[in-house]
Motif scaffolding. Structure first.
Motif, mmCIF file in Angstrom:
data_model
loop_
_atom_site.group_PDB
_atom_site.id
_atom_site.type_symbol
_atom_site.label_atom_id
_atom_site.label_comp_id
_atom_site.label_asym_id
_atom_site.label_seq_id
_atom_site.Cartn_x
_atom_site.Cartn_y
_atom_site.Cartn_z
ATOM 1 N N VAL A 1 -2.881 3.682 -4.543
ATOM 2 C CA VAL A 1 -3.262 4.886 -5.272
ATOM 3 C C VAL A 1 -4.630 4.699 -5.945
ATOM 4 N N SER A 2 -4.841 3.497 -6.470
ATOM 5 C CA SER A 2 -6.114 3.210 -7.145
ATOM 6 C C SER A 2 -7.312 3.453 -6.227
ATOM 7 N N GLN A 3 -7.181 3.059 -4.974
ATOM 8 C CA GLN A 3 -8.282 3.231 -4.021
ATOM 9 C C GLN A 3 -8.765 4.682 -4.009
ATOM 10 N N HIS A 4 -7.793 5.560 -3.924
ATOM 11 C CA HIS A 4 -8.150 6.964 -3.830
ATOM 12 C C HIS A 4 -8.731 7.480 -5.133
ATOM 13 N N ILE A 5 -8.190 6.992 -6.243
ATOM 14 C CA ILE A 5 -8.711 7.418 -7.535
ATOM 15 C C ILE A 5 -10.178 7.014 -7.660
ATOM 16 N N MET A 6 -10.461 5.771 -7.263
ATOM 17 C CA MET A 6 -11.845 5.307 -7.399
ATOM 18 C C MET A 6 -12.796 6.134 -6.544
ATOM 19 N N ALA A 7 -12.320 6.492 -5.384
ATOM 20 C CA ALA A 7 -13.151 7.345 -4.531
ATOM 21 C C ALA A 7 -13.438 8.678 -5.219
ATOM 22 N N GLY A 8 -12.395 9.254 -5.770
ATOM 23 C CA GLY A 8 -12.543 10.531 -6.465
ATOM 24 C C GLY A 8 -13.471 10.428 -7.667
ATOM 25 N N GLN A 9 -13.406 9.307 -8.332
ATOM 26 C CA GLN A 9 -14.288 9.124 -9.486
ATOM 27 C C GLN A 9 -15.743 9.021 -9.040
ATOM 28 N N GLN A 10 -15.953 8.281 -7.936
ATOM 29 C CA GLN A 10 -17.325 8.175 -7.439
ATOM 30 C C GLN A 10 -17.870 9.524 -7.012
ATOM 31 N N ALA A 11 -16.950 10.350 -6.506
ATOM 32 C CA ALA A 11 -17.385 11.694 -6.115
ATOM 33 C C ALA A 11 -17.567 12.617 -7.317
ATOM 34 N N GLY A 12 -17.203 12.119 -8.491
ATOM 35 C CA GLY A 12 -17.432 12.913 -9.702
ATOM 36 C C GLY A 12 -16.398 13.982 -9.970
ATOM 37 N N VAL A 13 -15.309 13.988 -9.181
ATOM 38 C CA VAL A 13 -14.306 15.018 -9.445
ATOM 39 C C VAL A 13 -13.193 14.528 -10.360
ATOM 40 N N GLN B 1 8.276 -10.954 -6.509
ATOM 41 C CA GLN B 1 8.308 -10.096 -5.336
ATOM 42 C C GLN B 1 8.244 -8.617 -5.739
ATOM 43 N N SER B 2 9.057 -8.280 -6.745
ATOM 44 C CA SER B 2 9.087 -6.894 -7.203
ATOM 45 C C SER B 2 7.737 -6.481 -7.763
ATOM 46 N N ILE B 3 7.148 -7.379 -8.507
ATOM 47 C CA ILE B 3 5.857 -7.072 -9.107
ATOM 48 C C ILE B 3 4.786 -6.937 -8.023
ATOM 49 N N ALA B 4 4.894 -7.807 -7.029
ATOM 50 C CA ALA B 4 3.908 -7.776 -5.954
ATOM 51 C C ALA B 4 3.945 -6.444 -5.203
ATOM 52 N N ILE C 1 10.745 1.203 -4.492
ATOM 53 C CA ILE C 1 9.283 1.224 -4.512
ATOM 54 C C ILE C 1 8.772 1.286 -3.068
ATOM 55 N N GLY C 2 9.429 0.516 -2.214
ATOM 56 C CA GLY C 2 9.058 0.524 -0.797
ATOM 57 C C GLY C 2 9.184 1.921 -0.205
ATOM 58 N N TRP C 3 10.278 2.559 -0.519
ATOM 59 C CA TRP C 3 10.495 3.911 -0.006
ATOM 60 C C TRP C 3 9.370 4.839 -0.452
ATOM 61 N N LEU C 4 9.002 4.728 -1.722
ATOM 62 C CA LEU C 4 7.966 5.594 -2.286
ATOM 63 C C LEU C 4 6.612 5.314 -1.616
ATOM 64 N N TYR C 5 6.356 4.033 -1.416
ATOM 65 C CA TYR C 5 5.102 3.622 -0.785
ATOM 66 C C TYR C 5 5.007 4.211 0.626
ATOM 67 N N GLU C 6 6.111 4.072 1.357
ATOM 68 C CA GLU C 6 6.139 4.626 2.707
ATOM 69 C C GLU C 6 5.904 6.144 2.673
ATOM 70 N N ALA C 7 6.534 6.767 1.711
ATOM 71 C CA ALA C 7 6.391 8.226 1.599
ATOM 72 C C ALA C 7 4.936 8.609 1.332
ATOM 73 N N PHE C 8 4.274 7.819 0.493
ATOM 74 C CA PHE C 8 2.855 8.080 0.211
ATOM 75 C C PHE C 8 2.036 7.992 1.495
ATOM 76 N N HIS D 1 5.125 -3.684 -6.229
ATOM 77 C CA HIS D 1 4.706 -2.638 -7.146
ATOM 78 C C HIS D 1 3.179 -2.584 -7.212
ATOM 79 N N ASN D 2 2.562 -3.758 -7.258
ATOM 80 C CA ASN D 2 1.102 -3.801 -7.318
ATOM 81 C C ASN D 2 0.457 -3.232 -6.055
ATOM 82 N N GLN D 3 1.102 -3.454 -4.928
ATOM 83 C CA GLN D 3 0.589 -2.867 -3.682
ATOM 84 C C GLN D 3 0.507 -1.357 -3.779
ATOM 85 N N LEU D 4 1.587 -0.801 -4.310
ATOM 86 C CA LEU D 4 1.639 0.647 -4.459
ATOM 87 C C LEU D 4 0.514 1.130 -5.369
#
Lengths: 195, 195, 195, 195
Positions: free
Chosen positions: B128-140, B116-119, B62-69, B121-124
């Motif tokens: 992603v959620s942050q960006h989704i919410m932004a996109g939703q506010q922009a209406g796209v 720890q694993s759940i934590a 998960i850490g690797w994926l997060y870093e990649a993001f 995972h939740n960070q990840l």
DNA sequence: TATGAATGAGTGTTCATTCAT
DNA sequence: CATGAATGAACACTCATTCAT
């Protein structure tokens, strides 16, 4: 005969819940017996092995889904209606028997399925593939292997319900809202969109 | 110190392959030891239990994926570009380390993960959620809980690669074609479409 | 290495006693483990199954008997001396390792023996058969199939020792007396007698 | 009443075959029921347990042999004739009901026999012992405990028929030849021979 | 530090026995 | 009387974990 069916049903239902929730390997036969309220030996009167129980269950549930797809299928409607029919049937199953759907998801790729299970699963895939190919020829569906399209759609669809059943925070939405999301997303996913 | 890291790495990699391919419960510790070319006891010098090994692995990946993001994330681009960045990173992981992605998929809902694993995972998810919410506010983006949107997308995305790795018939497509499918579908899935 | 042989030996000896006294099916693996003072799992480090343990034991003991027959065999003596050599060797085994002889008796006809066990058993029979045939040609032994003669003699011989070890009343005789009985009877049994 | 005897007989015969061929422990009660063409529960209407069935069977067959010995016993003939009478009766049983004789052989030393079984067995031994002692006093039989003599003879006798029924190679001889071998060998075994 | 032999609790499965029908 | 579905204790065997070396 009544009692007999009863016991078998109890076993099958107990096994389904446990396989769906914990997986096949993490579920013990005594555990199934306890939840089914039967003796451990009784399970072996109905199924030759734990593995045979898995396959019976799988065939049962795939069969159920297949029947649901075919019942009242709108053969003469447009692609979108036909696709939504399929999504709705899955949605119905997710509502009535989420364990079964999750069970299918977590076990259909597995080393444990016998020929019979694979055959019936392939029938189901074939049925859906036919309609996808028709939609592709009509130019309303994206071009890609039908099985790939099924795999993507099934993944997305299950994503919805996994979210719902997850320990995740966030209030679970009601089924009607989820159904409308499922219809929308699973259609957008595969449809060709105007630029 | 170098050797030490070596052994740990060997163990982790062996465990990953086996967990991904057979599942946690179907994998035995001696099997991991054999593949890692270490003694069975050695594993317990690095991990307190088989379960701890699972969690270390999970956090690792998960850490690797997060870093990649986060690496080279196009903060200033439009929603679609940002989303495709995420999809591309997952695609990259699917290409380089499919075992890891599959491992995450089959284990992230599981009873075995620690806090720890759940934590992590939740960070990840939060990222992603942050960006989704932004996109939703922009209406796209379609309006729905961000976590639900992630769940759907991840399901769809994995559907692509499960298809590819399945014993399924149909010629497997090459990675670039799959990448373009992934971009298209995972965007259509969540985007608001003009009527 | 020393310890290792120790454990194996303990297991083999415990199994022999129990198989000889109760039979294979009536003997449980935990029972063997307890008597051998090892954990139940340990048995499976040395033998792949209970059945494999039986065969190892069988081959061991038949091998021992075969070696005993061949050691100092009086090839140049007359038939009677050669036969008595064989009887004496069996007598020796009955004295030193009665369990083994009884074990052979109760298991050699069995469904559980593998090819290897049967092969080594046949070697032993072959060895004895050779001498019987020579005796028959010389006219000192009754004419009948050698294997039949072996079967009769072995039955008679074991009768002596079964009597000795049975729960039967009657004081057990000392070994030297039994040896002289064994020599006499097992010779009279097969020899041609003057009218 | 007739039917009732029928069922009991069916059970006993089925059990005999199976016990003789596979041994007591390797034979299951349902297996007996199937071969006897009765329900598994029915067996427990006639016998209190599997073990009780074994004992009933044992007593039955020992009783049969005892009766056979006594019927037309040549009390006034010489020792050899009397002994051959006994051998011939055993031979008859081996011919008509080999299963029974084998069953006696493999089970008479066993932990499972009850007092009753042992008592009736002792009666049989007593009967034969009487004659042996008479022969010894007359100087025609070797001096040794009668029970030992019985044990040897029975062992030799069974050796003949085990050979016949074994998977052993070599053409099986017909019953009349075997009878003459049995008479000869079993007499030579115990008789005093002139120097 | 690294090992792998040893362990025993726990697994899937069988089977003698019971009892409702 | 006869049955056979149901039972659960007991079986052969596996495997995560420990610890002497």
């Amino acid at each position: 005969m009544n009692r007999l069916l009863d016991k078998r049903t109890q076993i099958v239902e107990a096994a389904l819940e446990l396989f769906a929730q914990q997986g096949f390997d993490a579920t013990t036969v005594p555990e199934i017996a306890t939840r089914a309220e039967v003796g451990a030996g009784t399970i072996y009167r109905y199924f030759t092995s734990k593995e045979a129980l898995l396959n019976a269950l799988f065939q049962d549930k795939i069969g159920w889904l297949y029947e649901a797809f075919k019942r009242d299928f709108p053969h003469d409607s447009d692609m979108k209606s036909r696709w939504i029919h399929i999504i709705d049937r899955m949605h119905q199953m997710a509502k009535l028997d989420w364990d079964a759907l999750q069970f299918i998801d977590t076990h259909y790729y597995v080393r444990l399925l016998d020929e019979q299970s694979i055959a019936i699963h392939n029938q189901l895939l074939e049925f859906v593939s036919q309609h996808i190919m028709a939609g592709q020829q009509a130019g309303v569906l994206k071009p890609m292997e039908p099985l790939l399209m099924i795999s993507i759609t099934f993944g997305a669809f299950l994503g919805i319900h996994k979210y719902r059943h997850g320990q995740r925070t966030g209030m679970p939405r009601d089924h009607e809202q989820l159904q409308s999301i499922a219809r929308q997303c699973c259609w957008d996913l595969i449809a060709v969109h105007a630029e």
